[in-house]
Every structure is written in C-alpha cells, then in structure tokens.
Design an enzyme around this catalytic site. Structure first.
Site, PDB file in Angstrom:
ATOM      1  N   LYS A  55      -1.904  11.911   7.618  1.00  0.00           N
ATOM      2  CA  LYS A  55      -2.660  13.053   7.107  1.00  0.00           C
ATOM      3  C   LYS A  55      -2.615  14.240   8.061  1.00  0.00           C
ATOM      4  CE  LYS A  55      -4.021  10.663   3.565  1.00  0.00           C
ATOM      5  NZ  LYS A  55      -5.223   9.913   3.281  1.00  0.00           N
ATOM      6  N   ARG A 269      -3.801  -2.731  -1.532  1.00  0.00           N
ATOM      7  CA  ARG A 269      -2.865  -1.922  -2.312  1.00  0.00           C
ATOM      8  C   ARG A 269      -2.127  -2.820  -3.299  1.00  0.00           C
ATOM      9  NH1 ARG A 269      -1.642   2.847   0.272  1.00  0.00           N
ATOM     10  NH2 ARG A 269      -1.058   3.498  -1.822  1.00  0.00           N
TER      11      ARG A 269
END
Ligand SMILES: [Zn+2]
Length: 282
Positions: A55, A269
């Site tokens: 990020k 995930r």
C-alpha cells in the site's frame, strides 16, 4: 481504501510522467517533509523511478532521497499538466512534485516521509518486498531462489500463501495465485517443502509469463489465463478467461473434474483448484 493493484497503477502512471525528469519545484503542507526539504532540497534532483510496495508508494530521486507515502483510507495521487486546475482543494494538498510538463499532487496522504535508502531500510513500517515480478530487473532465477529459500526457512508454508506473500515475490494477487498453481499442476495447499526443483521452476516461470502477458496487453478489463478455443470469434466473457478462479462446482477445463474452493491462510483468501490436475502431495 485503495487496493494494492490501484497503488501499483498509480505508481506506474506517476513513473511514466515523472521518471527521467528534473524536479522544478517541490511544495508540501507537511512540516516533517518541509524540514527535510529545507536541509536536502528535492528541487533540482531527477526522478529516478516511482514504485509501489503493497500500500506504499515510493518516489526515488537522484542523490539518495526517497519520498514515501501511504494512502490509508483517504489519500490519492493526481497527475496534472503544469498549469491545469486541480480537482481537489489546495488545502488537501500534502506534497506536489513539479517538472517542466507535469505536476504530481498527493492529496490527503496521512503518512509522507522523505528517506535515504538507509533510513528506509531501517524503517519498521514500510515493508521490505521481494523482487517485483513486473520490474525490469526481475529474473526467473531470482524468483526460483526466493521460493527455494522459503522451502528451507518456512517449510510448512502452503504454496498458495507463499505465492501471495509480497515479501517473497512481489506482484502476484489472489487471482494469479490460483491460476498459477493450476497451470503448474500444483495443489495450492501443499507445503512449500514438498515442491521439487522443477515444480518451483514451473511455478515461477508461469507466474512471470502470466503477469507479463496481462500487463503487456494493456488490458484494463481483467486477467486472462485461459484462451480456450481460439476459433471462436465472439468476445469472451470474464468467466471464460480463467482456468479455476471463481469456478468452484464447475468442470475443470482440462480434465472435467469438479473445481473446488477453500479459504486459505490467516487472511482467509479464497483459493480454487482442480483435485485431479493438482494432486495433494505430502
Ligand atoms: Zn482438472
């Protein structure tokens, strides 16, 4: 919240307009940046490259200076032609990098720091990433070495988790994780230590090929790993473009077995695989 791939695209867009150009002005609304800029001015340096790490977005200037920003919830980078009107109020500006032709403006970024390579290396919060599969200096050999190291250091880590771990190889997202494992015929829940040398080679080569192909095509509408019957002329739907991702309960395109799905890793995930094409080996 901007996702990793959004920040990757921002970094790529910034790199395109800024890299190789001289900074004609640097403005900031942040006292911490202003202080470093006073001592070691950004103006006059050339922008080397812009890249993302998870990020984080990093702008590298010549003379060992790196602007590091984190977008968190609200931050964004805009690119304007010099003199073009900004689409956000000046009060939200945190940093502006100007070149002869362009202005790159960071709005609302809550974290912005200027680092040297050394201070960045010591930074606790900016993650150290593995080699980026899309960067020009990535080699298959380096990727193989990283995975092989993993097999020694974290032997029980699952293949799917390892492929997503940006500290090992940066760049692979959740769609690629399943698609690469399928294409390499490796069960994504196998422990990394069970992979043979040739399986490690296969996985890295396929990951590299898929990533390169999808970026090279400049597709903005998603990832393609499966091209199916090339004689068909109609445009393919998104769900016809992948081997296993989001295809649980459907037939494997290779063998006809039923594609399975299970959540994987601490982040749970979703992972998809074919139990026939990708046998579980312990
Ligand atoms: Zn199959």
């Amino acid at each position: 919240m901007p996702e990793g791939d959004t920040i990757y695209r921002s970094a790529r867009a910034l790199h395109r307009v800024l890299a190789g150009h001289v900074v004609t002005a640097f403005d900031t609304g942040l006292a911490t940046l202003a202080r470093v800029n006073d001592d070691t001015p950004v103006k006059g340096r050339t922008i080397d490259k812009v890249e993302s790490r998870g990020k984080w977005l990093l702008v590298y200037f010549t003379g060992d200076l790196i602007l590091v920003t984190h977008m968190l919830m609200s931050g964004s980078w805009h690119i304007y032609r010099t003199g073009e009107r900004w689409r956000m109020p000046r009060s939200k500006m945190r940093a502006v990098i100007s070149t002869a032709e362009w202005q790159a403006v960071a709005f609302n970024v809550p974290i912005a720091e200027l680092h040297t390579a050394r201070s960045l290396e010591r930074s606790e919060q900016v993650p150290r990433l593995g080699p980026d599969i899309l960067s020009g200096d990535f080699t298959i050999e380096a990727g193989i070495k990283r995975i092989a190291n993993c097999a020694r250091e974290t032997p029980e880590a699952e293949v799917g988790v390892t492929l997503l771990n940006q500290r090992i190889i940066a760049g692979l997202g959740n769609v690629y994780k399943s698609e690469v494992a399928f294409s390499a015929r490796i069960h994504p829940f196998r422990a990394i230590r069970t992979l043979s040398r040739s399986e490690i080679e296969r996985v890295v080569e396929i990951a590299y090929r898929y990533m390169k192909a999808n970026v090279a095509d400049g597709k903005s509408d998603g990832i393609v790993t499966y091209t199916g019957n090339r004689r068909t002329t109609h445009a393919m739907d998104r769900e016809e473009r992948l081997w296993v991702y989001k295809r649980e309960g459907q037939e494997c395109r290779r063998c006809g077995a039923t594609v399975l799905m299970r959540k994987q890793g601490t982040q749970a995930r979703v992972t998809f695989w074919c139990p026939e094409c990708q046998p579980f080996i312990t």
